[in-house]
Design a protein around this motif. Sequence first.
Motif, PDB file in Angstrom:
ATOM      1  N   LYS A  36       0.810  -1.222   0.000  1.00 35.25           N
ATOM      2  CA  LYS A  36       0.000   0.000   0.000  1.00 35.25           C
ATOM      3  C   LYS A  36       0.844   1.272   0.000  1.00 35.25           C
ATOM      4  N   VAL A  37       1.911   1.288   0.841  1.00 32.33           N
ATOM      5  CA  VAL A  37       2.662   2.542   1.014  1.00 32.33           C
ATOM      6  C   VAL A  37       4.141   2.408   0.648  1.00 32.33           C
ATOM      7  N   GLY A  38       4.606   1.211   0.286  1.00 31.44           N
ATOM      8  CA  GLY A  38       6.006   1.026  -0.064  1.00 31.44           C
ATOM      9  C   GLY A  38       6.848   0.596   1.123  1.00 31.44           C
ATOM     10  N   LEU A  39       8.009   0.008   0.838  1.00 33.81           N
ATOM     11  CA  LEU A  39       8.849  -0.559   1.891  1.00 33.81           C
ATOM     12  C   LEU A  39       9.426   0.515   2.799  1.00 33.81           C
ATOM     13  N   GLU A  40       9.906   1.624   2.252  1.00 34.71           N
ATOM     14  CA  GLU A  40      10.545   2.644   3.081  1.00 34.71           C
ATOM     15  C   GLU A  40       9.558   3.268   4.063  1.00 34.71           C
ATOM     16  N   HIS A  41       8.339   3.536   3.600  1.00 35.39           N
ATOM     17  CA  HIS A  41       7.315   4.089   4.488  1.00 35.39           C
ATOM     18  C   HIS A  41       6.948   3.058   5.566  1.00 35.39           C
ATOM     19  N   THR A  42       6.851   1.796   5.181  1.00 35.88           N
ATOM     20  CA  THR A  42       6.550   0.737   6.148  1.00 35.88           C
ATOM     21  C   THR A  42       7.637   0.644   7.206  1.00 35.88           C
ATOM     22  N   ASP A  84      13.810  -7.169   6.071  1.00 39.21           N
ATOM     23  CA  ASP A  84      13.327  -5.835   5.711  1.00 39.21           C
ATOM     24  C   ASP A  84      13.029  -4.941   6.909  1.00 39.21           C
ATOM     25  N   LEU A  85      12.702  -5.537   8.074  1.00 38.65           N
ATOM     26  CA  LEU A  85      12.297  -4.723   9.217  1.00 38.65           C
ATOM     27  C   LEU A  85      13.176  -4.934  10.451  1.00 38.65           C
ATOM     28  N   ASN A  86      14.209  -5.754  10.283  1.00 32.34           N
ATOM     29  CA  ASN A  86      15.180  -5.958  11.376  1.00 32.34           C
ATOM     30  C   ASN A  86      14.499  -6.464  12.651  1.00 32.34           C
ATOM     31  N   ALA A  87      13.490  -7.294  12.492  1.00 35.24           N
ATOM     32  CA  ALA A  87      12.769  -7.867  13.639  1.00 35.24           C
ATOM     33  C   ALA A  87      13.367  -9.235  13.955  1.00 35.24           C
TER      34      ALA A  87
END
Length: 277
Positions: free
Chosen positions: A64-70, A124-127
């Motif tokens: 919906k908003v792209g990876l960087e925004h996420t 992608d989110l370092n989780a």
Amino acid sequence: EDVQTEICVIGGGLAGLSTALGLVEKGKKTTLIEANRIGWGASGRNGGFVAKGYAAGYRPLVKKVGLEHTKQLHKLATHGRTLIKKRIHQYEIDCGPVRQGVLGVSWNNHPESVHEYIEFMRRDLNAPLEYWPKEKIRTLCKTEQYYDGFYSPEDYQFHPLNYVHGLARAIESHGGKIYEATRAEKIEERSDGGYIVHTPCGIIKCDQVVLCCSIYVDDLNKKLKYAAFPVYTYVMVTKPIPKDRLDAALNTDYAIFDNRYAQDYYRRLPDNRILWG
């Protein structure tokens, strides 16, 4: 009484209390009003899981908003989780036990999907999610309904109503004012650029208003009223269960949720009851 303040926060749940505390910590003269009691809605009646995330899920957010925004949204969520723990210690809020670790378990025997999700979250989110195989899951949850799952070591659990009461005490310790049983009936713009918040027993004159009412905003703001809708959830606790019997069914203190469409989430309480939602 009539009150003069810099900022009026409307709503005494997690959002309103967290906002008001952040304001008074920065020296802002803040008044919070709550139509019922502190933590009256879902903020005081929930499963007590403190975890990052959004209702839409992270992969739909990326579409919906792209990876960087996420990634930025994810940073906000993880910051909130960290801030809660900081405030528990800073203000000595008795909302424990604060137990680390939340376990997500799968009803479906699709380990490749679980691996894919973990890889996405780590890459992608370092989780720091950990894959737990079916054999490990079933040593804790004694059922053949569950297969594999993932462990989130940075998420945790606490007593939500005690936490919001602790936030309220912290606000007052900084000189903030809280009025329960005080419903906002109307917000009127003043000619000088400020606002007047009308309540049944007095008015609040302020420079700014923060609406933290969630689904209870009613007609205070039409745009917000139609931007959210109520979702019913059910939470219950069992009677205390003998420890040996409980261990034979749920042999862990981790908070647990599954991936059914109508999701189950539950955890053991210190007195050997199970809280389930």
